[in-house]
Motif scaffolding. Sequence first.
Motif, PDB file in Angstrom:
ATOM      1  N   GLY A 254      11.538 -18.286   8.584  1.00  0.00           N
ATOM      2  CA  GLY A 254      11.014 -17.780   9.847  1.00  0.00           C
ATOM      3  C   GLY A 254      12.097 -17.497  10.877  1.00  0.00           C
ATOM      4  N   ASP A 255      11.732 -17.660  12.165  1.00  0.00           N
ATOM      5  CA  ASP A 255      12.640 -17.296  13.261  1.00  0.00           C
ATOM      6  C   ASP A 255      13.922 -18.119  13.272  1.00  0.00           C
ATOM      7  OD1 ASP A 255      10.799 -15.442  14.099  1.00  0.00           O
ATOM      8  OD2 ASP A 255       9.864 -16.784  15.573  1.00  0.00           O
ATOM      9  N   ILE A 256      13.851 -19.332  12.777  1.00  0.00           N
ATOM     10  CA  ILE A 256      15.016 -20.209  12.847  1.00  0.00           C
ATOM     11  C   ILE A 256      16.176 -19.678  12.016  1.00  0.00           C
ATOM     12  CG2 ILE A 256      14.395 -21.684  10.883  1.00  0.00           C
ATOM     13  CD1 ILE A 256      15.395 -24.064  12.508  1.00  0.00           C
ATOM     14  N   VAL A 257      15.884 -18.889  10.996  1.00  0.00           N
ATOM     15  CA  VAL A 257      16.931 -18.413  10.087  1.00  0.00           C
ATOM     16  C   VAL A 257      17.919 -17.516  10.816  1.00  0.00           C
ATOM     17  CG1 VAL A 257      17.401 -17.046   8.030  1.00  0.00           C
ATOM     18  CG2 VAL A 257      15.489 -18.648   8.043  1.00  0.00           C
ATOM     19  N   SER A 258      17.418 -16.540  11.555  1.00  0.00           N
ATOM     20  CA  SER A 258      18.312 -15.614  12.257  1.00  0.00           C
ATOM     21  C   SER A 258      19.125 -16.343  13.327  1.00  0.00           C
ATOM     22  CB  SER A 258      17.507 -14.476  12.892  1.00  0.00           C
ATOM     23  OG  SER A 258      16.538 -14.988  13.797  1.00  0.00           O
ATOM     24  N   HIS A 259      18.509 -17.295  14.022  1.00  0.00           N
ATOM     25  CA  HIS A 259      19.254 -18.082  15.020  1.00  0.00           C
ATOM     26  C   HIS A 259      20.333 -18.929  14.343  1.00  0.00           C
ATOM     27  CE1 HIS A 259      16.649 -16.971  18.354  1.00  0.00           C
ATOM     28  NE2 HIS A 259      15.583 -17.321  17.639  1.00  0.00           N
ATOM     29  N   ALA A 260      19.992 -19.514  13.203  1.00  0.00           N
ATOM     30  CA  ALA A 260      20.936 -20.387  12.506  1.00  0.00           C
ATOM     31  C   ALA A 260      22.157 -19.614  12.034  1.00  0.00           C
ATOM     32  CB  ALA A 260      20.239 -21.056  11.322  1.00  0.00           C
ATOM     33  N   ARG A 261      21.956 -18.404  11.523  1.00  0.00           N
ATOM     34  CA  ARG A 261      23.089 -17.605  11.047  1.00  0.00           C
ATOM     35  C   ARG A 261      24.101 -17.395  12.154  1.00  0.00           C
ATOM     36  NH1 ARG A 261      19.175 -13.679   8.827  1.00  0.00           N
ATOM     37  NH2 ARG A 261      18.684 -14.246   6.685  1.00  0.00           N
ATOM     38  N   GLY A 262      23.634 -16.968  13.330  1.00  0.00           N
ATOM     39  CA  GLY A 262      24.552 -16.691  14.429  1.00  0.00           C
ATOM     40  C   GLY A 262      25.300 -17.922  14.911  1.00  0.00           C
ATOM     41  N   LEU A 263      24.636 -19.076  14.898  1.00  0.00           N
ATOM     42  CA  LEU A 263      25.261 -20.297  15.387  1.00  0.00           C
ATOM     43  C   LEU A 263      26.254 -20.883  14.388  1.00  0.00           C
ATOM     44  CD1 LEU A 263      22.143 -22.069  16.942  1.00  0.00           C
ATOM     45  CD2 LEU A 263      24.071 -21.082  18.198  1.00  0.00           C
ATOM     46  N   LEU A 264      25.930 -20.794  13.108  1.00  0.00           N
ATOM     47  CA  LEU A 264      26.718 -21.481  12.093  1.00  0.00           C
ATOM     48  C   LEU A 264      27.850 -20.654  11.507  1.00  0.00           C
ATOM     49  CD1 LEU A 264      23.805 -23.219  10.153  1.00  0.00           C
ATOM     50  CD2 LEU A 264      25.452 -24.323  11.666  1.00  0.00           C
ATOM     51  N   LEU A 265      27.787 -19.332  11.656  1.00  0.00           N
ATOM     52  CA  LEU A 265      28.778 -18.476  11.006  1.00  0.00           C
ATOM     53  C   LEU A 265      30.214 -18.799  11.421  1.00  0.00           C
ATOM     54  CD1 LEU A 265      29.292 -16.165   9.057  1.00  0.00           C
ATOM     55  CD2 LEU A 265      28.987 -14.566  10.965  1.00  0.00           C
ATOM     56  N   PRO A 266      30.525 -18.938  12.727  1.00  0.00           N
ATOM     57  CA  PRO A 266      31.924 -19.269  13.079  1.00  0.00           C
ATOM     58  C   PRO A 266      32.380 -20.602  12.489  1.00  0.00           C
ATOM     59  CG  PRO A 266      30.701 -18.507  15.010  1.00  0.00           C
ATOM     60  CD  PRO A 266      29.694 -18.730  13.931  1.00  0.00           C
ATOM     61  N   LEU A 267      31.500 -21.601  12.502  1.00  0.00           N
ATOM     62  CA  LEU A 267      31.857 -22.887  11.913  1.00  0.00           C
ATOM     63  C   LEU A 267      32.080 -22.756  10.416  1.00  0.00           C
ATOM     64  CD1 LEU A 267      29.402 -25.347  13.724  1.00  0.00           C
ATOM     65  CD2 LEU A 267      31.870 -25.164  14.049  1.00  0.00           C
ATOM     66  N   ARG A 268      31.225 -21.980   9.750  1.00  0.00           N
ATOM     67  CA  ARG A 268      31.373 -21.780   8.314  1.00  0.00           C
ATOM     68  C   ARG A 268      32.710 -21.153   7.990  1.00  0.00           C
ATOM     69  NH1 ARG A 268      29.430 -17.680   4.863  1.00  0.00           N
ATOM     70  NH2 ARG A 268      30.526 -16.337   6.353  1.00  0.00           N
ATOM     71  N   ASN A 269      33.092 -20.134   8.750  1.00  0.00           N
ATOM     72  CA  ASN A 269      34.362 -19.450   8.487  1.00  0.00           C
ATOM     73  C   ASN A 269      35.555 -20.383   8.646  1.00  0.00           C
ATOM     74  OD1 ASN A 269      33.010 -17.073   7.980  1.00  0.00           O
ATOM     75  ND2 ASN A 269      33.265 -16.269  10.044  1.00  0.00           N
ATOM     76  N   LEU A 270      35.537 -21.215   9.676  1.00  0.00           N
ATOM     77  CA  LEU A 270      36.648 -22.139   9.918  1.00  0.00           C
ATOM     78  C   LEU A 270      36.759 -23.174   8.805  1.00  0.00           C
ATOM     79  CD1 LEU A 270      38.860 -23.509  11.608  1.00  0.00           C
ATOM     80  CD2 LEU A 270      37.038 -24.681  12.877  1.00  0.00           C
ATOM     81  N   PHE A 271      35.663 -23.860   8.530  1.00  0.00           N
ATOM     82  CA  PHE A 271      35.726 -24.961   7.570  1.00  0.00           C
ATOM     83  C   PHE A 271      35.818 -24.472   6.130  1.00  0.00           C
ATOM     84  CE2 PHE A 271      33.968 -27.275  11.242  1.00  0.00           C
ATOM     85  CZ  PHE A 271      34.850 -28.343  11.263  1.00  0.00           C
ATOM     86  N   ALA A 272      35.349 -23.266   5.857  1.00  0.00           N
ATOM     87  CA  ALA A 272      35.537 -22.704   4.515  1.00  0.00           C
ATOM     88  C   ALA A 272      37.022 -22.466   4.253  1.00  0.00           C
ATOM     89  CB  ALA A 272      34.754 -21.404   4.364  1.00  0.00           C
ATOM     90  N   ALA A 273      37.729 -21.949   5.252  1.00  0.00           N
ATOM     91  CA  ALA A 273      39.175 -21.754   5.098  1.00  0.00           C
ATOM     92  C   ALA A 273      39.874 -23.093   4.888  1.00  0.00           C
ATOM     93  CB  ALA A 273      39.738 -21.046   6.335  1.00  0.00           C
ATOM     94  N   VAL A 274      39.445 -24.118   5.610  1.00  0.00           N
ATOM     95  CA  VAL A 274      40.026 -25.453   5.451  1.00  0.00           C
ATOM     96  C   VAL A 274      39.791 -25.980   4.043  1.00  0.00           C
ATOM     97  CG1 VAL A 274      39.852 -27.865   6.211  1.00  0.00           C
ATOM     98  CG2 VAL A 274      39.877 -26.025   7.899  1.00  0.00           C
TER      99      VAL A 274
END
Length: 404
Positions: A254-274
């Motif tokens: 539902g609606d939470i998915v689109s909000h979650a993507r925007g919030l988590l993407l920068p964190l995902r990119n940082l910690f994935a590189a780590v």
Amino acid sequence: MHTGGDLFVIELGAVVLVLAIVARLARRVGLPALPLYLMVGLALGDGGLVELPASEEFIEVGAEIGVILMLLMLGLEFSAHELIDNVRRSTLAGIVDIALNFPPGFIAGLILGFDPIVAVLLGGVTYISSSGIVAKLVADLDRIGNHETSVILSVLVIEDLAMVIYLPIVSGVLFGGSLLSTTITVIVSLLVVIAVLAAAYFFGDRLSAMALSQSSEALLLTLLGGTLLFAGIAGRLNLSTAVGAFVVGVALSGDIVSHARGLLLPLRNLFAAVFFVFFGLQVDLNLVPDVAVAAAVIAAVTIATKFATGWIAAGRASIGKPGRVRTGAALIAHGEFSIVIAELGITRESDLGALAATYVIILTLVGAVFYQFSDSLTLRVPTRHHRSRWQRTSRLVQGVRRRR
């Protein structure tokens, strides 16, 4: 006054800046950044150019968070209904996967003189692809919406679920556990997986409504805290933390998915590189020459068998040739699970760790580049239709020349 905290901040800041330069370079030359992140880790690990005594523990924790966030983001793209349907349709592909990819490692272990238990561990190393690396590749190349992505995920999920049975069994044998305790651990693990998937299937909408908040801050903390908590509990129950995070993503809708993507993407990119830096840190470069040939041979065999697995799995889903090539290429990358399995047997066979690490690096590099350029490779190989049309045109041209 200088403290150890100062050195930690300096090291971490320098590493992040190096990764930023590497990411810009990768974008400029059109290559995926993941192999380059691995190279940074190698340069900073044992036998490398520089060591990181102050920040290595933080990087290790960040790497675990990176895997969790990568799988959470991937799970957000699929509902529980889609996941269960895909796994059901891909059961045969899962059987083909283990039949093709476990034997290369097991046979190689016996040839190298490892005892049978260590050979079984090496079979596990060659069997399981990296969910974390594949998730990052799919996201980076914007192929989440591709038809074959659901097939790739189904195979990966089946592999991760197979670890629910595999890891407790081999751990029990290696560390002298009784048959009863090992059996109980396996049964509990399976029941937990079934229960979680059932909850996601029937109550996913309610869970999403409970987690949703108008405050971005509250929603981010809810998603991050809940995912880390559940993934950690899954790990304590001998499940994969990656599987736990993936299931959390699947349960949300539902609606939470689109909000979650925007919030988590920068964190995902940082910690994935780590994560990829930490992986490179685990390799002692001084041991690599001794196992390089064996690792290269096993890797070459696995590239062929993993590609065949993807080709067959995508073919059963009626996916065309380009999608089959992408599926096979995506499954080549190995990573975190392979290293976890290898670490179980290092005390019984010292060469297993260096062999597995070298093998994983080869497959990660080859898999990332192959998946990146899989469409280009497909376009360069003419299809049967194009070949036949070219042959007809060639014959017509030759006939005209003869008449002249």
